[in-house]
Design an enzyme around this catalytic site. Structure first.
Site, PDB file in Angstrom:
ATOM      1  N   PRO A 351     -31.011 111.035   7.873  1.00 17.83           N
ATOM      2  CA  PRO A 351     -31.742 111.844   8.862  1.00 17.83           C
ATOM      3  C   PRO A 351     -31.514 111.288  10.267  1.00 17.83           C
ATOM      4  CG  PRO A 351     -33.266 110.432   7.659  1.00 17.83           C
ATOM      5  CD  PRO A 351     -31.926 110.234   7.024  1.00 17.83           C
ATOM      6  N   ASP A 525     -31.431 106.031  12.208  1.00 20.59           N
ATOM      7  CA  ASP A 525     -31.856 106.526  10.893  1.00 20.59           C
ATOM      8  C   ASP A 525     -33.380 106.590  10.867  1.00 20.59           C
ATOM      9  OD1 ASP A 525     -32.487 106.906   8.211  1.00 20.59           O
ATOM     10  OD2 ASP A 525     -30.876 105.615   7.478  1.00 20.59           O
ATOM     11  N   HIS A 526     -33.904 107.814  10.770  1.00 21.73           N
ATOM     12  CA  HIS A 526     -35.362 107.995  10.851  1.00 21.73           C
ATOM     13  C   HIS A 526     -36.090 107.461   9.621  1.00 21.73           C
ATOM     14  CE1 HIS A 526     -38.921 109.271  12.698  1.00 21.73           C
ATOM     15  NE2 HIS A 526     -38.526 110.437  13.183  1.00 21.73           N
ATOM     16  N   ARG A 527     -35.375 107.128   8.563  1.00 20.55           N
ATOM     17  CA  ARG A 527     -36.020 106.517   7.399  1.00 20.55           C
ATOM     18  C   ARG A 527     -36.424 105.079   7.695  1.00 20.55           C
ATOM     19  NH1 ARG A 527     -31.346 107.297   3.113  1.00 20.55           N
ATOM     20  NH2 ARG A 527     -30.260 106.396   4.917  1.00 20.55           N
TER      21      ARG A 527
END
Length: 553
Positions: A351, A525-527
């Site tokens: 993401p 990376d939005h995680r």
């Protein structure tokens, strides 16, 4: 006189310890076929386990928090009176009847869907459970007043933003009135049509064609099944398949709900029931194929073969470009093939979010030019990228989540600082890595970058010279542009993109002064990283470039 049977966990793929997160029944409860007994939650999906038949719960064998797998006993069920009549003809072999409850509910689902059909009275056919949608457009109406239809015939087709589904008739009969038209928006419970029911003849008629032993509707099915279940099912499916166009398979509302809870697009599942109807066993088989890495070949052969693959995209168009003029076909280089596949995977699986900012590098550029003048005889040419690598190391130390990689449920925080830089070569993009950049000065980094870039252009980079990176920088500084979205180089969790610097008027409190500005594009990376942390990283990175003395702090 009914015999208690064990209701077990059906085939749920290769999972052997799936936690029970909810129990929906207790001893003494009367349940119907397809009622949920328990809810299981794997690392990929939450699913209800339905009862294969109606009856009274005698004992619940599990509780919330228990781990179960295929074959685990969930409840003891005393079958309802109607199914209880079945064991009489098969008294010599009650075990097979209990051992094969799964195939039985599939044919039973159709009669269960039309309990209100009396002799020849009219019934209302409504939209079944279609999930959380409350305004789904009707894109096709398959029937008109006066039509004679059978159970499971499609009456309308609905299209949500994720799937197209046919709504089947719960029973056979004559259409008296159609209540919807193409373009109408419907939701669960919306009246579709009025049907003059032939329940007393339609459903049993289909059943009566197969069994001859008794006149009662559902009971005869298990009798031939005791002798040869597979042959009994095959003849029933064969004529049905012959009469189906094959364009869309049908599923009962309970099966659609079951598929939805497993995260399965029911339109991808091939139906093996009458008229191509999708059964719970079909959905379970599809899930098992996906989880075992087989990509559910039977279910997805059509979609994947069309070029859309798992994403459900439209087929890639085929063009004969020679119709429009002269063309030349060149094979992709090996690097482009490999990097292209990796970039596609990273873009789809990670993401991405990109923060854009800018840094004032007026003083830093002046310092860089001074260094190059001083080192003219040594042949070392200092680039802005060398300063950015040192600034990156300082930023990674301040924001350690950027110097990390995901490993399942764990975040691996790295204590070393290896910085990759994208190098454009005639054969494609490669990313050499400056190892231990925290232990090297700007001059040493510049020298090493020059050597690695030459090896990259000559195609002589070794694998270990492109491995072990913590963070990458993609610089278009010598080419132009303002901002772009660099793709993260997995397993890293962020990448910095920079474009060509430009002069910009900046108000200094008294007047506008020209300042050399460098555009920054940070993809993350939005995680792993949140927006606020990314903004702080970008701001700090810009501050370091604006005043390189901060590196010493």
């Amino acid at each position: 006189m009914s015999q208690a049977i064990e209701i077990k966990v059906p085939d749920i793929g290769d999972y052997d310890a799936v936690p029970v997160i909810e129990v929906h029944v207790k001893p003494g409860d009367s349940i119907n076929a397809e009622d949920a007994l328990v809810t299981l939650e794997s690392d990929k999906a939450t699913m209800d386990v339905p009862s294969p038949q109606a009856g009274v719960v005698k004992d619940v064998r599990i509780k919330v928090g228990d781990n179960v797998s295929e074959g685990s006993v969930l409840v003891m069920l005393e079958a309802a009176n109607e199914p209880a009549a079945a064991p009489a003809p098969a008294a010599a072999a009650p075990a097979p009847a209990a051992a094969a409850p799964a195939p039985a509910p599939a044919p039973a689902a159709a009669p269960a869907a039309a309990p209100a059909a009396g002799g020849g009275g009219t019934i209302e056919v409504k939209v079944p459970d279609i999930g959380d949608y409350d305004a789904v457009p009707v894109i096709e109406v398959h029937v008109k007043a006066g039509d004679t239809i059978n159970a499971e015939d499609a009456v309308v087709t609905l299209e949500s933003d994720k799937a197209t589904m046919d709504v089947p008739s719960p029973q056979g009969g004559v259409v008296k009135e159609v209540k919807v038209k193409v373009g109408d928006n419907v939701a669960e419970g919306t009246l579709l049509l009025i049907l003059e029911g032939a329940a007393a003849s339609a459903a049993p008629a289909a059943a009566a064609a197969a069994p001859a032993p008794a006149a009662s509707a559902p009971a005869p099915a298990p009798a031939p099944a005791a002798a040869a279940p597979a042959p009994a099912a095959a003849p029933a499916a064969a004529p049905a398949a012959a009469g189906v166009t094959g364009k869309a398979a049908h599923a009962s509302p309970s099966v659609r709900k079951f598929a939805r809870e497993l995260g399965v697009d029911v339109s991808r599942v091939p139906g093996t029931g009458p008229k191509g109807r999708i059964t719970q066993e079909d959905v379970q088989g599809y899930v098992k194929g996906v989880m075992s890495g087989q990509a559910a070949a039977p279910a997805q052969a059509a979609a994947a073969g069309a070029g859309g693959g798992e994403l459900g995209l439209l087929p890639w168009p085929k063009f004969d470009f020679t119709r429009f003029g002269e063309v030349e076909s060149k094979a992709l280089s090996r690097i482009k093939k490999i990097s292209g596949a990796n970039l596609h995977r990273n873009w789809v699986m990670i993401p991405h979010v990109t923060n854009h900012d800018e840094a004032d590098i007026t003083e830093l550029e002046a310092f860089r030019l001074q260094l190059n003048k001083e080192n003219e005889k040594s042949g070392i040419k200092v680039t802005m990228l060398a300063f950015m690598i040192k600034a990156t190391v300082a930023a990674l130390k301040k924001f350690p989540n950027f110097n990390a990689s995901l490993d399942g449920d764990n975040l691996v925080l790295k204590k070393y600082f290896n910085i990759g830089f994208a190098a454009d070569t005639p054969n494609g993009l490669v990313v050499p890595v400056i190892k231990d950049a925290d232990k090297k000065g700007v001059l040493e980094i510049s020298q090493e970058m020059s050597e690695l870039a030459k090896l990259a252009r000559d195609g002589k980079l070794k694998p270990d010279q492109m491995q072990g990176g913590c963070f990458s920088i993609s610089s278009l500084g010598g080419l132009g542009g303002t901002y772009f979205t660099p793709i993260i180089n997995a397993p890293e969790v962020a990448i910095m993109g920079v474009c060509k610097s430009y002069q910009k008027p900046v108000w200094d409190g008294k007047q506008f002064a020209p300042r050399l500005t460098l555009p920054l594009s940070l993809s993350w990376d939005h995680r792993v990283i949140d927006g606020a942390e990314a903004a702080r990283f970008n701001t700090y990175f810009g501050q370091l470039l604006a005043d390189f003395r901060r590196i010493l702090l």
